[in-house]
Write an enzyme that holds these catalytic residues in place. Structure first.
Site, PDB file in Angstrom:
ATOM      1  N   TYR A 127       0.826  -1.205   0.000  1.00  0.00           N
ATOM      2  CA  TYR A 127       0.000   0.000   0.000  1.00  0.00           C
ATOM      3  C   TYR A 127       0.862   1.258   0.000  1.00  0.00           C
ATOM      4  CZ  TYR A 127      -2.828   3.783   1.937  1.00  0.00           C
ATOM      5  OH  TYR A 127      -3.412   5.004   2.162  1.00  0.00           O
ATOM      6  N   TRP A 152      -3.812   7.701  10.157  1.00  0.00           N
ATOM      7  CA  TRP A 152      -4.800   7.293  11.160  1.00  0.00           C
ATOM      8  C   TRP A 152      -6.133   8.031  10.964  1.00  0.00           C
ATOM      9  CZ3 TRP A 152      -2.211   6.345  16.585  1.00  0.00           C
ATOM     10  CH2 TRP A 152      -1.018   5.635  16.402  1.00  0.00           C
TER      11      TRP A 152
END
Length: 284
Positions: A127, A152
């Site tokens: 990723y 996050w």
């Protein structure tokens, strides 16, 4: 000004579109999801972008299933790298500004100091590698770009760590949560404000934008439970005790120096953002 938002059904794209709508007259916008535009189809990307002919493209769409990407590297690459290249080419064709949303995962996660925007890139999973390729495509083709690295992420319109903790916290009395991965949460509603401010400028470049403050996943979970008044004990564990398909960086701290230098406001503290988010989703 006309703005095209990709990934409008995701957490960030949803909030960017909502913020553009709140800003009212003078900003026309349209949002597209994967059903409207397949990022793996370069011809379709070109047709959609050319048809709308925006002044700005805010590219939020991405393949974000980090663990699944290890086994679907070709799909992840097609969306995050090739798809971003197609968007960048279309932006160049019509001379549009482009915002590319990237990630802390382009870094290796070593040490405990915040990564500067120009720090060495060493992604530790598929990723992160594909998102870095996306960055490189944008920088190779365009001059009028904003690359924004975040980490996050949590928002109303999608799944995230907070929603997972709320669900598990109501089901269990105790949870094991990783305590040696450090970073800063990013509330998409706050980030959307910054993005909409940025696109009205010509302060192009690479930026880091997360909510202020640093935490680890275990401490983050404990604060979530406290704010939501959920009785669930958090047991801190090392990364090695919770193996995942994709390796995660242990240090996701990001320096905001470029944000400061350009005169943009930093995002509020993550604890403040969490309180507002819990109210937004009806958990406080």
């Amino acid at each position: 000004m006309k703005v095209l938002v990709t990934g409008v059904t995701g957490q960030l794209g949803y909030d960017v579109a909502a913020e553009l709508a709140r800003r009212g007259r003078g900003i026309e916008h349209s949002g597209v999801g994967s059903k409207d535009m397949d990022l793996t189809d370069a011809k379709q990307v070109e047709e959609v972008v050319h048809a709308y002919h925006p002044d700005v493209i805010v590219h939020c769409a991405a393949y974000t299933a980090v663990d699944k990407a290890e086994d679907e590297s070709d799909v992840c690459m097609a969306v995050n790298a090739d798809g971003t290249l197609a968007i960048a080419k279309a932006a160049k064709d019509i001379d549009a500004k482009m915002v590319y949303i990237s990630t802390d995962y382009v870094f290796g996660g070593e040490g405990n100091l915040p990564f500067e925007v120009d720090a060495e890139k060493f992604p530790v999973n598929i990723y992160g590698m594909t998102k870095l390729f996306g960055e490189q495509a944008v920088q190779m083709l365009l001059r009028k770009y904003f690359i924004i690295r975040i980490s996050w992420v949590f928002g109303k319109n999608g799944n995230n760590f907070i929603k997972t903790m709320l669900r598990l916290g109501k089901e269990r009395k105790k949870l094991n949560v990783v305590a040696d991965q450090w970073g800063s949460p990013t509330y998409t509603a706050d980030l959307a404000l910054l993005i909409c401010d940025m696109i009205e400028t010509e302060k192009y470049g690479v930026y880091h934008a997360t909510n202020e403050g640093v935490t680890c996943w275990a401490d983050f979970a404990a604060v979530i439970f406290k704010e939501a008044e959920i009785s669930c004990e958090v047991h801190p564990i090392p990364t090695e005790a919770y193996p995942t398909r994709a390796q995660r960086p242990k240090n996701s701290r990001l320096s905001k120096k470029s944000l400061d230098a350009a005169g943009f406001h930093r995002l509020p503290d993550w604890r403040d953002a969490l309180k507002r988010y819990l109210m937004e989703i009806g958990e406080k």
